[in-house]
Design a protein around this motif. Structure first.
Motif, PDB file in Angstrom:
ATOM      1  N   UNK A  63       0.855  -1.188   0.000  1.00  0.00           N
ATOM      2  CA  UNK A  63       0.000   0.000   0.000  1.00  0.00           C
ATOM      3  C   UNK A  63       0.892   1.239   0.000  1.00  0.00           C
ATOM      4  N   UNK A  64       0.336   2.372  -0.378  1.00  0.00           N
ATOM      5  CA  UNK A  64       1.085   3.615  -0.280  1.00  0.00           C
ATOM      6  C   UNK A  64       1.480   3.839   1.173  1.00  0.00           C
ATOM      7  N   UNK A  65       2.716   4.231   1.400  1.00  0.00           N
ATOM      8  CA  UNK A  65       3.225   4.378   2.756  1.00  0.00           C
ATOM      9  C   UNK A  65       2.450   5.443   3.523  1.00  0.00           C
ATOM     10  N   UNK A  66       2.052   5.092   4.744  1.00  0.00           N
ATOM     11  CA  UNK A  66       1.306   5.998   5.605  1.00  0.00           C
ATOM     12  C   UNK A  66       2.074   6.259   6.894  1.00  0.00           C
ATOM     13  N   UNK A  67       1.904   7.461   7.425  1.00  0.00           N
ATOM     14  CA  UNK A  67       2.468   7.770   8.730  1.00  0.00           C
ATOM     15  C   UNK A  67       1.583   7.161   9.810  1.00  0.00           C
ATOM     16  N   UNK A  68       2.185   6.507  10.779  1.00  0.00           N
ATOM     17  CA  UNK A  68       1.443   5.966  11.905  1.00  0.00           C
ATOM     18  C   UNK A  68       1.638   6.887  13.101  1.00  0.00           C
ATOM     19  N   UNK A  69       0.549   7.618  13.455  1.00  0.00           N
ATOM     20  CA  UNK A  69       0.581   8.583  14.554  1.00  0.00           C
ATOM     21  C   UNK A  69      -0.655   8.339  15.430  1.00  0.00           C
TER      22      UNK A  69
END
Length: 240
Positions: free
Chosen positions: A16-22
């Motif tokens: 998947x398109x890279x996502x920030x995990x916050x």
């Protein structure tokens, strides 16, 4: 919009398109406010860079620990019975003790003239435990029909890389297959123009940053100058 198509050997490996995990590997959900601790997502260049690629997830239901002891690599996991299909099992293998490989069996088709490049997942740069796998950069051209394996740097003596279920372990970015550029020093006129741009931004900073300044818990002063110019540049590009 260009499309990147993929073909899977294992559905759990779906990229998947890279996502920030916050909250998560990208940091805590702290506001840009006085007393807050700096988080990497506070930085627009890092945020854009981290989300530029495609992240790959470890597809197995058990953890894998890769460690180095007495200069030899060790792989510790509950592999169980090999899956049907005759694939290499276990899918991880020593590669000269300084590296190890993962038989990933993932096909990614990019547009003509483009290629894919493997690299460490962005969480590698925020990790304080030194356990995130370090994918070795490799460029694979679009005529190659399968990414058969990914290479990782072996952990240092006494260190352990950990692969966890459903956790990203590497990133792929799509880039031109040829680096068709040359390095050239700017001429006087061009260098002067860039210097003038820099001075204008510097002199306008009090206006551009108005209402956005804050001091972190480590006494570092931040403001929204880059973020404001970034939004303006994107809007201008959209209109054009």
């Amino acid at each position: 919009m260009e499309k990147v198509k993929y073909r899977l050997n294992d559905p759990k490996l779906a990229p998947r398109r890279t996502k920030l995990e916050i909250p998560g590997w990208a940091g805590a959900r702290e506001p840009r406010a006085d007393g807050s601790r700096e988080q990497v997502w506070h930085c627009v260049p890092f945020t854009e860079g981290a989300q530029y690629g495609i992240e790959l997830f470890y597809p197995y239901d058990f953890e894998l620990h890769v460690s180095t002891k007495d200069a030899r690599l060790r792989f510790e996991a509950d592999w169980g019975e090999p899956p049907e299909g005759g694939a290499q099992w276990p899918p991880f293998r020593n590669f000269g003790d300084s590296f190890y490989t993962y038989q990933i069996l993932l096909d990614m088709k990019v547009p003509k003239g483009m290629a894919i490049r493997t690299e460490p997942h962005p969480r590698f740069y925020t990790d304080r435990s030194d356990t995130v796998p370090v994918a070795v950069p490799a460029l694979v051209r679009n005529w190659w029909p399968m990414l058969f394996f990914t290479v990782f740097k072996a952990p240092a003596e006494g260190r352990t890389h950990i692969f966890r279920p459903n956790e990203p372990f590497a990133q792929i970015i799509v880039i031109p297959e040829e680096a068709n550029f040359e390095l050239e020093q700017m001429g006087v006129e061009e260098a002067s123009e860039r210097e003038l741009q820099a001075r204008r931004i510097y002199n306008s900073r009090p206006t551009l940053s108005a209402g956005t300044e804050w001091t972190s818990s480590t006494d570092t002063v931040f403001d929204g100058t880059y973020r404001h110019l970034h939004r303006a540049a994107k809007e201008k590009a959209r209109q054009e």
